[in-house]
Design a protein around this motif. Structure first.
Motif, PDB file in Angstrom:
ATOM      1  N   HIS A 195       0.899  -1.307   0.063  1.00 41.70           N
ATOM      2  CA  HIS A 195      -0.002   0.094  -0.026  1.00 41.70           C
ATOM      3  C   HIS A 195       0.829   1.452   0.001  1.00 41.70           C
ATOM      4  O   HIS A 195       0.609   2.124  -0.877  1.00 41.70           O
ATOM      5  CB  HIS A 195      -0.833  -0.133   1.218  1.00 41.70           C
ATOM      6  CG  HIS A 195      -1.695   1.368   1.407  1.00 41.70           C
ATOM      7  ND1 HIS A 195      -2.658   1.850   0.355  1.00 41.70           N
ATOM      8  CD2 HIS A 195      -1.393   2.100   2.242  1.00 41.70           C
ATOM      9  CE1 HIS A 195      -3.084   2.945   1.004  1.00 41.70           C
ATOM     10  NE2 HIS A 195      -2.551   3.252   2.207  1.00 41.70           N
ATOM     11  N   ALA A 213      -5.445  -3.548  -1.330  1.00 38.43           N
ATOM     12  CA  ALA A 213      -4.511  -3.042  -0.260  1.00 38.43           C
ATOM     13  C   ALA A 213      -5.017  -1.649   0.350  1.00 38.43           C
ATOM     14  O   ALA A 213      -4.864  -1.359   1.634  1.00 38.43           O
ATOM     15  CB  ALA A 213      -3.140  -2.795  -1.101  1.00 38.43           C
ATOM     16  N   LEU A 214      -5.678  -0.869  -0.500  1.00 36.52           N
ATOM     17  CA  LEU A 214      -6.495   0.711  -0.085  1.00 36.52           C
ATOM     18  C   LEU A 214      -7.203   0.354   0.834  1.00 36.52           C
ATOM     19  O   LEU A 214      -7.151   1.003   1.940  1.00 36.52           O
ATOM     20  CB  LEU A 214      -6.785   1.218  -1.134  1.00 36.52           C
ATOM     21  CG  LEU A 214      -7.582   2.740  -0.618  1.00 36.52           C
ATOM     22  CD1 LEU A 214      -6.479   3.508   0.240  1.00 36.52           C
ATOM     23  CD2 LEU A 214      -8.088   3.379  -1.994  1.00 36.52           C
ATOM     24  N   TYR A 229      -5.902  -0.946   4.325  1.00 40.56           N
ATOM     25  CA  TYR A 229      -4.953  -0.079   5.014  1.00 40.56           C
ATOM     26  C   TYR A 229      -6.065   1.064   5.908  1.00 40.56           C
ATOM     27  O   TYR A 229      -6.199   1.282   7.095  1.00 40.56           O
ATOM     28  CB  TYR A 229      -4.333   0.901   4.268  1.00 40.56           C
ATOM     29  CG  TYR A 229      -3.228   1.995   5.003  1.00 40.56           C
ATOM     30  CD1 TYR A 229      -2.277   1.353   5.545  1.00 40.56           C
ATOM     31  CD2 TYR A 229      -3.648   3.143   5.297  1.00 40.56           C
ATOM     32  CE1 TYR A 229      -1.562   2.225   6.413  1.00 40.56           C
ATOM     33  CE2 TYR A 229      -2.836   4.105   5.945  1.00 40.56           C
ATOM     34  CZ  TYR A 229      -1.809   3.661   6.460  1.00 40.56           C
ATOM     35  OH  TYR A 229      -0.989   4.455   7.143  1.00 40.56           O
TER      36      TYR A 229
END
Length: 329
Positions: free
Chosen positions: A21, A107-108, A111
């Motif tokens: 990320h 990934a975003l 996070y």
């Protein structure tokens, strides 16, 4: 435990597309033990984050992600497995789609939600095998129901056709035998594990809950460890009611969500109907609400929730459910 960075993984049959990320670095790996090993080493070296501060997140893809989940969980890596729909809805309108872009989006999402949700804990080998046997049983039951419905309609409208009818009856009988074989193997597995055996005994002691539903509850809660409360599991099965109001103009009825594990929802519905028939307590409650003018389906849904609550309660206590109504004279 502080999660500093996240590795988003888009899983397909043959490949793993990964994205770190913070740096945005991306790379593909083979979806096999060797490729997974390389992916872990690459993630640790390129993210420059310690193992205990790095979160791996991926969509649930069933069979294709099972090996990856097992290796990561066995290695005590931080891991989350989420539904594709959950990720898609959280990120809003998205244009275009490919594996690299999907890995970046995962990934975003990971996070943004790194402090939320439950990390994956690998279930025991017995639970893994039970889940696979249950999945096959569900498919065979569906196929048998299809053949039975077709045969019933054909016998209504067609003249006697011995071969046509016999072939389908033979298939139905064969499916029934194989379903029985699967059920015997599942019961054998449950009997071989003392903890799961005791859970099964406690669950079937609740009027309305049978062996099929008890197995479902044990497997999909990972032995009652993967959900923090019965309400969260009720929401997972799509039986938890949610309000539908906004300001003074929108005052809709409280409804259940369409996002659900449909197998669990169906099983709990059957359990509620069985409980109304077999439990004097549930029957009295059901009839009392109908006399008050309450909806039949909303009452059945309340009973579904009561059964889930009782299931979680007996497992938490480790003691059988006690029907207090039986003590009234």
């Amino acid at each position: 435990m502080e999660i500093i960075d996240v590795i988003g993984i888009d899983v397909s049959k043959l490949t793993l597309d990964c994205c770190i990320h913070k740096s945005g670095l991306q790379r593909g790996f083979a979806n096999d033990p060797e490729g997974i090993g390389k992916m872990i080493k690459w993630s640790l070296s390129k993210s420059k984050v310690n193992k205990e501060n790095l979160l791996f997140i991926l969509e649930h893809t069933g069979l294709y992600s099972d090996r990856l989940v097992e290796i990561l969980a066995t290695g005590d890596y931080l891991l989350k497995v989420v539904s594709g729909l959950e990720i898609k809805r959280s990120l809003g309108i998205i244009r275009g789609k490919d594996d690299k872009a999907d890995a970046k989006r995962i990934a975003l999402y990971g996070y943004r939600t790194r402090e939320e949700g439950v990390l994956v804990k690998l279930p025991g080998s017995t639970l893994v095998r039970l889940k696979r046997l249950m999945s096959l049983r569900r498919k065979l039951v569906g196929q048998r129901a299809g053949h039975m419905a077709t045969l019933k309609e054909q016998k209504k409208v067609l003249e006697e056709d011995a071969l046509l009818f016999w072939v389908q009856e033979d298939i139905i009988n064969l499916l029934s035998w194989r379903i029985s074989d699967l059920e015997r193997e599942m019961d054998k597995l449950l009997q071989s594990d003392q903890e799961l055996k005791e859970m099964m005994k406690l669950l079937v002691g609740i009027k309305g809950i049978g062996r099929v539903t008890a197995r479902f509850l044990i497997v999909y809660t990972a032995g009652f460890t993967s959900f923090g409360s019965w309400r969260k599991f009720a929401s997972y099965c799509g039986i938890a009611p949610f309000p539908h109001t906004s300001g003074t103009s929108i005052k809709g009825r409280t409804k259940i969500s369409r996002l659900a594990n449909l197998e669990g929802k169906s099983l709990l519905h059957q359990c509620a109907i069985a409980a109304i028939k077999s439990s004097p307590e549930m029957k009295a409650y059901y009839e009392r609400r109908l006399e008050m003018g309450k909806s039949k389906m909303s009452t059945i849904n309340i009973i579904r929730n009561k059964l889930v609550a009782r299931a979680f309660a007996v497992i938490a206590r480790g003691t059988p459910y006690v029907n207090t109504m039986g003590y009234f004279s």
